[in-house]
Scaffold this active site. Structure first.
Site, mmCIF file in Angstrom:
data_model
loop_
_atom_site.group_PDB
_atom_site.id
_atom_site.type_symbol
_atom_site.label_atom_id
_atom_site.label_comp_id
_atom_site.label_asym_id
_atom_site.label_seq_id
_atom_site.Cartn_x
_atom_site.Cartn_y
_atom_site.Cartn_z
ATOM 1 N N HIS A 1 0.842 -1.207 0.000
ATOM 2 C CA HIS A 1 0.000 0.000 0.000
ATOM 3 C C HIS A 1 0.872 1.250 0.000
ATOM 4 O O HIS A 1 0.636 2.189 -0.778
ATOM 5 C CB HIS A 1 -0.905 -0.028 1.232
ATOM 6 C CG HIS A 1 -1.722 1.212 1.428
ATOM 7 N ND1 HIS A 1 -3.006 1.353 0.948
ATOM 8 C CD2 HIS A 1 -1.421 2.379 2.066
ATOM 9 C CE1 HIS A 1 -3.464 2.543 1.274
ATOM 10 N NE2 HIS A 1 -2.530 3.191 1.953
ATOM 11 N N GLU A 2 1.887 1.267 0.862
ATOM 12 C CA GLU A 2 2.755 2.446 0.947
ATOM 13 C C GLU A 2 3.598 2.610 -0.311
ATOM 14 O O GLU A 2 3.804 3.727 -0.800
ATOM 15 C CB GLU A 2 3.647 2.353 2.189
ATOM 16 C CG GLU A 2 2.911 2.230 3.507
ATOM 17 C CD GLU A 2 1.901 3.354 3.736
ATOM 18 O OE1 GLU A 2 2.055 4.439 3.153
ATOM 19 O OE2 GLU A 2 0.935 3.127 4.490
ATOM 20 N N HIS B 1 1.492 4.197 -2.909
ATOM 21 C CA HIS B 1 1.416 5.656 -2.721
ATOM 22 C C HIS B 1 2.590 6.336 -3.430
ATOM 23 O O HIS B 1 2.418 7.347 -4.114
ATOM 24 C CB HIS B 1 1.458 6.005 -1.236
ATOM 25 C CG HIS B 1 0.117 6.061 -0.581
ATOM 26 N ND1 HIS B 1 -0.958 6.750 -1.110
ATOM 27 C CD2 HIS B 1 -0.327 5.524 0.592
ATOM 28 C CE1 HIS B 1 -1.994 6.634 -0.294
ATOM 29 N NE2 HIS B 1 -1.647 5.891 0.743
ATOM 30 N N GLU C 1 -6.360 6.934 -1.241
ATOM 31 C CA GLU C 1 -6.296 5.724 -0.415
ATOM 32 C C GLU C 1 -6.912 4.534 -1.145
ATOM 33 O O GLU C 1 -6.387 3.421 -1.095
ATOM 34 C CB GLU C 1 -7.000 5.963 0.923
ATOM 35 C CG GLU C 1 -6.278 6.924 1.843
ATOM 36 C CD GLU C 1 -4.859 6.490 2.138
ATOM 37 O OE1 GLU C 1 -4.632 5.290 2.378
ATOM 38 O OE2 GLU C 1 -3.969 7.358 2.122
#
Length: 293
Positions: free
Chosen positions: A147-148, A151, A224
Site C-alpha cells: 500500500h505504501e 502511494h 487511499e
C-alpha cells in the site's frame, strides 16, 4: 476535531505569514492598479507564489520532518531477520512497482501504523511501527508495505502538494476579489484599499480555506482507494483485505498531525467531520477491494 482545527490552522498560518512577508516586501502593492482596481495578473502571480510555497516546502522537507516527528530509524544494515525481511520485501515491491528503492525505517510505537513520504518517487521513505511488525502476520505486513509503495508509485505526495497549492491559490485570489468588491461597492472607497478590504479578505480567506480543505480531503480519500488497489495488484486483494481487517480490529495510534494523511489508517468520523477525513472508513476500503463499492 482537534486534528481538523490544527490542519486548518497550519494552512491558515502559512498563508498569513507569507502574506505578511509579501506585504512587507512591497509586493502586495501590485494588487492595486493606479489606485483604481485590482491588477489580476499580478494578483494571480502573487497568489500562486504564496499558495504553492508552503505546500512545496513541506513536500521537500517531508522525509526529514517524518523522521524527526516519529523518531524513525532508517535501516542502514539489517540487524536481525525481521529487519532483513522488511528491507527485502520493500525492495521486491519497489521493483514490481518500477520505482527506486525507498529508505526503510522503523519507529517505536506499540500501535500498528505505517506511512510513506518523499518528494521523489525514486528517493522516498517507507516507515512502519514496531507495533505493526509485532501484531500482524508477514502477509499482512507485506500488504501494508505494498500500500505504501503504491502511494509512492502513484506520486501521491507530489499530487497532494500540487492540489493544496492550487486550492490555496484560488482561496487567495477569490478572497482578495471579494474584499475588493466589498470595499468598492459597500464602503465606496474610490482609490486604494480601505480597512474593509483587508478585514473582508481575511474573513473570506478563512471561510474559503475551510471549503477548500474539504476538496483536498476528498482527493486524499480517493488516493487511499487507489493505493489499496495498487497493493492488491502487487500482493493480491485477499492480503490487503486481511491487513485492513486487522487494522479495523485494533486501536491504531494516530501519527503526528503533520503526518496524519500519510498513515495507513485515518481513524473514524461521521457527519460533517467525515468531510475532513484524510482516509475513508476501513469498511469502505474493504468493500472496494471486494468489488462492493
Amino acid at each position: 476535531m482537534k486534528r481538523i482545527l490544527l490542519f486548518l490552522g497550519t494552512n491558515i498560518a502559512v498563508l498569513a505569514v507569507l502574506s505578511i512577508t509579501m506585504r512587507l516586501l512591497g509586493i502586495d502593492s501590485l494588487l492595486d492598479e493606479q489606485g483604481v482596481g485590482l491588477d489580476m495578473n499580478a494578483l494571480i502571480i502573487y497568489a500562486a507564489v504564496i499558495g504553492f510555497s508552503g505546500s512545496i516546502i513541506s513536500l521537500l522537507i517531508s522525509k526529514w520532518t517524518a523522521k524527526h516527528l516519529t523518531g524513525a530509524q532508517v535501516i542502514e544494515q539489517p540487524k536481525n531477520d525481521s529487519e532483513r525481511w522488511l528491507v527485502n520485501t520493500v525492495k521486491r515491491l519497489a521493483q514490481q512497482a518500477n520505482i527506486g528503492m525507498p529508505e526503510v525505517a522503523v519507529y517505536n510505537s506499540p500501535q500498528p501504523n505505517a506511512f510513506a513520504t518523499g518528494a521523489n518517487k525514486n528517493n522516498a521513505l517507507v516507515a512502519v511501527s514496531t507495533g505493526l511488525m509485532q501484531s500482524m502476520t508477514q502477509e499482512e505486513v507485506e500488504a501494508v508495505l505494498a500500500h505504501e509503495v503504491s502511494h509512492i508509485a502513484n506520486g501521491d505526495m507530489v499530487t497532494m502538494a500540487l492540489i493544496q497549492g492550487v486550492v490555496n491559490t484560488f482561496v487567495i485570489v477569490l478572497s482578495r476579489v471579494i474584499g475588493h468588491i466589498v470595499d468598492r461597492t459597500v464602503f465606496k472607497v474610490e482609490r486604494g484599499h480601505g480597512p474593509a478590504f483587508w478585514i473582508t479578505s481575511i474573513i473570506a480567506e478563512l471561510v474559503l480555506g475551510i471549503l477548500a480543505s474539504i476538496i483536498v480531503m476528498w482527493f486524499s480519500r480517493q488516493r487511499e482507494f487507489r493505493a489499496d488497489a495498487g497493493a492488491a495488484s502487487l500482493v493480491g486483494a485477499p492480503k490487503m483485505v486481511a491487513a485492513l481487517q486487522r487494522l479495523a480490529g485494533t486501536s491504531t495510534e494516530p501519527l503526528p498531525d503533520q503526518l496524519h494523511a500519510m498513515g495507513i489508517s485515518g481513524g473514524k468520523g461521521g457527519g460533517l467531520s467525515a468531510l475532513f477525513m484524510t482516509h475513508p472508513p476501513l469498511e469502505e476500503r474493504i468493500n472496494a477491494l471486494r468489488g462492493n463499492r
